[in-house]
Design a protein around this motif. Structure first.
Motif, PDB file in Angstrom:
ATOM      1  N   GLU A  43       0.823  -1.211   0.000  1.00  0.00           N
ATOM      2  CA  GLU A  43       0.000   0.000   0.000  1.00  0.00           C
ATOM      3  C   GLU A  43       0.860   1.266   0.000  1.00  0.00           C
ATOM      4  O   GLU A  43       0.555   2.244  -0.677  1.00  0.00           O
ATOM      5  N   LEU A  47       1.001   4.322  -2.667  1.00  0.00           N
ATOM      6  CA  LEU A  47       0.872   5.699  -2.203  1.00  0.00           C
ATOM      7  C   LEU A  47       2.005   6.555  -2.751  1.00  0.00           C
ATOM      8  O   LEU A  47       1.774   7.664  -3.236  1.00  0.00           O
ATOM      9  N   THR A  53       5.318  11.733  -1.246  1.00  0.00           N
ATOM     10  CA  THR A  53       5.250  11.042   0.035  1.00  0.00           C
ATOM     11  C   THR A  53       6.609  10.888   0.679  1.00  0.00           C
ATOM     12  O   THR A  53       7.594  10.596   0.006  1.00  0.00           O
ATOM     13  N   CYS A  76       2.424  13.377   3.389  1.00  0.00           N
ATOM     14  CA  CYS A  76       2.023  13.496   1.989  1.00  0.00           C
ATOM     15  C   CYS A  76       1.686  14.950   1.672  1.00  0.00           C
ATOM     16  O   CYS A  76       1.087  15.647   2.489  1.00  0.00           O
ATOM     17  N   MET A 131      -3.759   4.726   1.165  1.00  0.00           N
ATOM     18  CA  MET A 131      -4.282   5.065  -0.167  1.00  0.00           C
ATOM     19  C   MET A 131      -5.743   5.487  -0.079  1.00  0.00           C
ATOM     20  O   MET A 131      -6.136   6.497  -0.652  1.00  0.00           O
TER      21      MET A 131
END
Length: 163
Positions: A43, A47, A53, A76, A131
């Protein structure tokens, strides 16, 4: 490198079980933690490919609140000039609510009260993973722009050089 959280908490919990049950318990829970960890890594890779990120090392950020390892912070940034600090609990992405927005900051005309409302609305939806959380945040920002009529500042982009 990927670090599996220490299993000493499982061993101490299993000490109260019968001899065969204690080994089963430790193995079952260890396998569950490894599966959760691999799901989280997958995940986080998704992302990183979709959003700007920064992923922190959970063993270095000292966010230990209980059994199963430490919480992890993920930072993020969005093109709408919003930066969020996500917290992923040790159960992420298995349980609902295991990924949530810890802090949200906006520049270029963002109202702090509006950001806090967006944060509350996104966290109320109790996301399983980062996400889902970030996609919900983007949807909420777009909704906020349409319904409340706020002109959200965008990150400027430079024109591309023609070939």
């Amino acid at each position: 490198s990927l670090t599996i959280p220490l299993m000493d908490d499982l061993v101490s919990l299993a000490a109260n079980l019968k001899p065969v049950q204690d080994l089963r318990f430790v193995l079952r829970e260890t396998i569950a933690r490894i599966r959760a960890l691999t799901s989280r890594v997958d995940e986080l890779a998704q992302l990183r490919s979709k959003y700007l990120t920064k992923i922190t090392n959970p063993s270095k950020n000292k966010l230990h609140y209980g059994y199963g390892g430490e919480d992890q912070e993920v930072i993020c940034s969005l093109s709408s000039q919003v930066t969020v600090v996500l917290r992923l609990t040790a159960d992420c992405p298995i349980l609902k609510g295991s990924a949530y927005i810890h802090r949200i900051v906006g520049v270029g005309g963002w109202d702090n009260a509006a950001l806090q409302r967006i944060k509350s609305r996104v966290n109320e939806k109790r996301s399983r993973g980062p996400m889902d959380l970030m996609d919900t945040l983007v949807e909420e920002i777009v909704r906020y722009e349409k319904e409340d009529g706020m002109n959200i500042p965008k990150t400027p982009t430079l024109p591309m050089k023609r070939k």
